[in-house]
Design an enzyme around this catalytic site. Sequence first.
Site, PDB file in Angstrom:
ATOM      1  N   HIS A 141       0.830  -1.206   0.000  1.00 51.26           N
ATOM      2  CA  HIS A 141       0.000   0.000   0.000  1.00 51.26           C
ATOM      3  C   HIS A 141       0.871   1.266   0.000  1.00 51.26           C
ATOM      4  O   HIS A 141       2.011   1.227  -0.416  1.00 51.26           O
ATOM      5  CB  HIS A 141      -0.991  -0.054   1.153  1.00 51.26           C
ATOM      6  CG  HIS A 141      -1.782  -1.331   1.151  1.00 51.26           C
ATOM      7  ND1 HIS A 141      -2.845  -1.567   0.316  1.00 51.26           N
ATOM      8  CD2 HIS A 141      -1.617  -2.492   1.871  1.00 51.26           C
ATOM      9  CE1 HIS A 141      -3.315  -2.784   0.509  1.00 51.26           C
ATOM     10  NE2 HIS A 141      -2.590  -3.370   1.443  1.00 51.26           N
TER      11      HIS A 141
ATOM     12  N   GLU B  51      -2.276   0.360   7.683  1.00 48.22           N
ATOM     13  CA  GLU B  51      -1.386  -0.692   7.191  1.00 48.22           C
ATOM     14  C   GLU B  51      -0.186  -0.114   6.454  1.00 48.22           C
ATOM     15  O   GLU B  51       0.941  -0.590   6.611  1.00 48.22           O
ATOM     16  CB  GLU B  51      -2.160  -1.641   6.274  1.00 48.22           C
ATOM     17  CG  GLU B  51      -1.313  -2.787   5.737  1.00 48.22           C
ATOM     18  CD  GLU B  51      -2.073  -3.709   4.810  1.00 48.22           C
ATOM     19  OE1 GLU B  51      -1.479  -4.713   4.367  1.00 48.22           O
ATOM     20  OE2 GLU B  51      -3.261  -3.430   4.514  1.00 48.22           O
TER      21      GLU B  51
ATOM     22  N   HIS C  16       2.780  -7.102   4.449  1.00 51.18           N
ATOM     23  CA  HIS C  16       1.426  -6.599   4.661  1.00 51.18           C
ATOM     24  C   HIS C  16       0.998  -6.799   6.111  1.00 51.18           C
ATOM     25  O   HIS C  16       1.664  -7.492   6.882  1.00 51.18           O
ATOM     26  CB  HIS C  16       0.442  -7.309   3.729  1.00 51.18           C
ATOM     27  CG  HIS C  16       0.545  -6.865   2.307  1.00 51.18           C
ATOM     28  ND1 HIS C  16      -0.331  -5.980   1.729  1.00 51.18           N
ATOM     29  CD2 HIS C  16       1.460  -7.176   1.346  1.00 51.18           C
ATOM     30  CE1 HIS C  16       0.016  -5.765   0.473  1.00 51.18           C
ATOM     31  NE2 HIS C  16       1.109  -6.484   0.216  1.00 51.18           N
TER      32      HIS C  16
ATOM     33  N   GLU D 281       1.673 -11.612   6.074  1.00 55.56           N
ATOM     34  CA  GLU D 281       0.614 -10.849   6.749  1.00 55.56           C
ATOM     35  C   GLU D 281       0.945 -10.827   8.234  1.00 55.56           C
ATOM     36  O   GLU D 281       0.832 -11.827   8.932  1.00 55.56           O
ATOM     37  CB  GLU D 281      -0.751 -11.492   6.510  1.00 55.56           C
ATOM     38  CG  GLU D 281      -1.249 -11.406   5.074  1.00 55.56           C
ATOM     39  CD  GLU D 281      -1.891 -10.061   4.743  1.00 55.56           C
ATOM     40  OE1 GLU D 281      -1.833  -9.137   5.594  1.00 55.56           O
ATOM     41  OE2 GLU D 281      -2.458  -9.934   3.647  1.00 55.56           O
TER      42      GLU D 281
END
EC number: 3.5.1.28
Length: 255
Positions: free
Chosen positions: A10, A24, A79, A141
């Site tokens: 992102h 995030e 992430h 993640e």
Amino acid sequence: MVKIFIDPGHGGSDPGATGNGLQEKTLTLQIALALRTILTNEYEGVSLLLSRTSDQYVSLNDRTNAANNWGADFFLSIHVNSGGGTGFESYIYPDVGAPTTTYQSTIHSEVIQAVDFADRGKKTANFHVLRESAMPALLTENGFIDTVSDANKLKTSSFIQSLARGHANGLEQAFNLKKTSSSGLYKVQIGAFKVKANADSLASNAEAKGFDSIVLLKDGLYKVQIGAFSSKDNADTLAARAKNAGFDAIVILES
């Protein structure tokens, strides 16, 4: 020379997942930059390129194109999860086989050893960065931003450092990275415990007093470190500041 492409997920107009006062995009960049520092300072024979180094928007195509054009040996996308769960999980593209599966197992295991996160397992997914990268690729993640317990951990710099350290340890094992052939690093340590909760408590106390801290598991003890330097003078200066703040600081030379 091993070429590792690090992709903080992102950025810019795309915040990614949000929750508990966190975004995030900020967390992924913090982990990626900390990982870059570790790999740059402590290893030789490794070349790094990041998809972004600041809060900027980078499209998925631009991320994989950059890695492909650079000729990366490995693509690591970082992430943070959402959806009400808890813990760490990692993804590779379905049916890719070795060496990607081996890299996933190694890095996944090292991250789990480095941090206090539940192990959600090694998984597969048809994500763009895994599908369109021309080299082995892994997406991690790192906790759930919308789960309070995970978010509280992600809010501490010591936990971010531990996540970065876990990724670095995994990359070291996966690619047989060699430590820099210097005389070693002078590390400033303020405590060592058999119980991780005690180390985490001391690390939080250190952060509250303005020190960057990280908890490392070594020789069966959880050690709280607040700095590592090639110069002993710099380490001694930090140790003195820590002692003035009430910590029992020592300087250790590690090769």
